[in-house]
Motif scaffolding. Structure first.
Motif, PDB file in Angstrom:
ATOM      1  N   LEU A 293       0.838  -1.208   0.000  1.00 30.78           N
ATOM      2  CA  LEU A 293       0.000   0.000   0.000  1.00 30.78           C
ATOM      3  C   LEU A 293       0.873   1.258   0.000  1.00 30.78           C
ATOM      4  O   LEU A 293       0.621   2.203  -0.718  1.00 30.78           O
ATOM      5  N   GLN A 294       1.835   1.286   0.849  1.00 33.50           N
ATOM      6  CA  GLN A 294       2.826   2.366   1.020  1.00 33.50           C
ATOM      7  C   GLN A 294       2.270   3.609   1.705  1.00 33.50           C
ATOM      8  O   GLN A 294       2.899   4.170   2.569  1.00 33.50           O
ATOM      9  N   THR A 295       1.071   4.068   1.311  1.00 33.94           N
ATOM     10  CA  THR A 295       0.504   5.285   1.906  1.00 33.94           C
ATOM     11  C   THR A 295      -0.999   5.278   1.688  1.00 33.94           C
ATOM     12  O   THR A 295      -1.474   4.667   0.729  1.00 33.94           O
ATOM     13  N   ILE A 296      -1.737   5.974   2.578  1.00 32.07           N
ATOM     14  CA  ILE A 296      -3.183   6.125   2.325  1.00 32.07           C
ATOM     15  C   ILE A 296      -3.456   7.444   1.603  1.00 32.07           C
ATOM     16  O   ILE A 296      -4.585   7.720   1.233  1.00 32.07           O
ATOM     17  N   HIS A 297      -2.429   8.276   1.434  1.00 32.98           N
ATOM     18  CA  HIS A 297      -2.665   9.627   0.929  1.00 32.98           C
ATOM     19  C   HIS A 297      -2.612   9.670  -0.598  1.00 32.98           C
ATOM     20  O   HIS A 297      -1.621   9.257  -1.208  1.00 32.98           O
ATOM     21  N   LYS A 298      -3.696  10.174  -1.189  1.00 29.82           N
ATOM     22  CA  LYS A 298      -3.858  10.104  -2.643  1.00 29.82           C
ATOM     23  C   LYS A 298      -2.763  10.857  -3.401  1.00 29.82           C
ATOM     24  O   LYS A 298      -2.239  10.382  -4.406  1.00 29.82           O
TER      25      LYS A 298
ATOM     26  N   THR B  93      -1.354   6.836   8.074  1.00 29.42           N
ATOM     27  CA  THR B  93      -1.346   5.598   7.268  1.00 29.42           C
ATOM     28  C   THR B  93      -1.242   4.376   8.171  1.00 29.42           C
ATOM     29  O   THR B  93      -1.996   3.406   8.023  1.00 29.42           O
ATOM     30  N   VAL B  94      -0.316   4.423   9.114  1.00 32.87           N
ATOM     31  CA  VAL B  94      -0.109   3.273   9.999  1.00 32.87           C
ATOM     32  C   VAL B  94      -1.393   2.989  10.790  1.00 32.87           C
ATOM     33  O   VAL B  94      -1.850   1.836  10.888  1.00 32.87           O
ATOM     34  N   LYS B  95      -1.998   4.047  11.322  1.00 31.55           N
ATOM     35  CA  LYS B  95      -3.218   3.873  12.113  1.00 31.55           C
ATOM     36  C   LYS B  95      -4.345   3.314  11.237  1.00 31.55           C
ATOM     37  O   LYS B  95      -5.076   2.409  11.637  1.00 31.55           O
ATOM     38  N   TYR B  96      -4.442   3.843  10.038  1.00 30.64           N
ATOM     39  CA  TYR B  96      -5.516   3.409   9.129  1.00 30.64           C
ATOM     40  C   TYR B  96      -5.430   1.907   8.863  1.00 30.64           C
ATOM     41  O   TYR B  96      -6.415   1.187   8.967  1.00 30.64           O
ATOM     42  N   VAL B  97      -4.245   1.432   8.499  1.00 28.48           N
ATOM     43  CA  VAL B  97      -4.158   0.013   8.131  1.00 28.48           C
ATOM     44  C   VAL B  97      -4.404  -0.879   9.356  1.00 28.48           C
ATOM     45  O   VAL B  97      -5.019  -1.936   9.235  1.00 28.48           O
ATOM     46  N   CYS B  98      -3.940  -0.427  10.518  1.00 24.67           N
ATOM     47  CA  CYS B  98      -4.177  -1.220  11.739  1.00 24.67           C
ATOM     48  C   CYS B  98      -5.676  -1.253  12.066  1.00 24.67           C
ATOM     49  O   CYS B  98      -6.193  -2.257  12.545  1.00 24.67           O
TER      50      CYS B  98
END
Ligand code: SF4
Length: 289
Positions: free
Chosen positions: A143-148, A196-201
């Motif tokens: 994924l690497q990042t949640i930011h578009k 990003t880390v929080k989102y995936v967790c």
């Protein structure tokens, strides 16, 4: 904090090593389906510099991997880690042959399959589910990042909802998910990385790999770096970011990696990351305490 080594020992009852395998596949971001240049940071080897030799069979690569660690270990088991390129991007008949060879090897306790979330059609998911009934199958999603904005810059080639959907389909089938996140991507600050880390967790990943951004020779990222378009993280910045990120990782999410694992021969920056022993010591003392 749950670290991979302890988790593996508890789960499999012995020390477990990963053998990186190159199944000789490609990637839609390289073969023209989505693009020809790949993700901006990806090396010509498809981020699989330490994987085996694709000209050898899967069994040969497993044997070679075992020989590599044989001087260090007396006993232990192995995970077949399909690392290079996109390991579910092939006809299901090809994938069945490749993965079956690994899953039926008696020294292999699990398969770990690195891929893209947009390369998991139903027939492949069904195959993974079938294999998962024989031995645990883990799917590693880059994924690497949640930011578009960052995802567009790195030319990832899919949106966040594609990742969410893949996680949900994999979990429905009982398959464990490990998510790769890159720290230090151009334009991202500490908060964005933590998000990003929080989102995936929070969205179902079972494991997480945090990886420092490496600028590698021959990549388009190298061009941008040499043109001064961004700066890489300093060692202290990276340690500080790690300290903050591990705070948002719950006990239930296994931490698979906290450092990069780049090939020094093609590393352009940050050069301090080439001293892996030193980094591991700092991480042990400053992040894992
Ligand atoms: S999806 Fe993976 S293999 Fe393909 S270009 Fe991106 S990093 Fe490289």
């Amino acid at each position: 904090m749950t670290l991979l080594n302890e988790y593996l020992r508890e789960r499999f009852g012995c020390k477990v090593y990963k053998i990186a395998i190159n199944a000789g596949l490609t990637c839609p971001n390289r073969d023209g389906k989505l693009g020809f240049s790949g993700c901006i940071f990806c090396s010509a080897g498809g981020s699989g510099e330490f994987a085996g030799d694709a000209s050898g069979s899967i069994t040969d690569q497993i044997e070679d991997g075992k020989k590599l660690v044989s001087s260090k270990i007396k006993e232990g088991k192995f995970i077949a880690y399909f690392q290079a390129y996109t390991n579910t991007y092939a006809p299901v008949s090809t994938l069945r042959k490749v993965f079956s060879e690994a899953v039926n090897n008696e020294d292999i306790v699990a398969l770990s399959i690195a891929t893209r979330p947009d390369c998991l059609p139903d027939d492949v998911l069904d195959l993974l589910e079938e294999l998962n009934r024989i031995k645990p199958v883990w799917v590693e999603l880059g994924l690497q990042t949640i930011h578009k904005k960052t995802a567009d810059y790195i030319r990832r080639g899919y949106d966040l909802d594609v990742y969410d959907n893949a996680v949900s389909e994999l979990k429905k089938r009982g398959i464990e998910v490990i998510t790769h996140v890159i720290l230090g991507l151009p334009g991202e600050d500490m908060n964005m990385m933590k998000e990003t880390v929080k989102y995936v967790c929070d969205h179902g990943t079972d494991g997480i790999k945090l990886q420092l951004l490496h600028v590698l020779k021959g990549t388009d990222l190298e061009k941008d770096y040499r043109e001064g378009k961004f700066e890489v993280l300093t060692e202290d910045e990276y340690i500080n970011i790690l300290k903050e990120c591990v705070k948002v990782i719950p006990e239930t999410t296994v931490i698979h990696r906290l450092t990069g694992d780049g090939d020094k021969k093609i590393l352009v920056a940050p050069l301090w990351s080439g001293d892996k022993k030193h980094m591991i010591n700092r991480i042990r003392k400053e992040v894992l305490t």
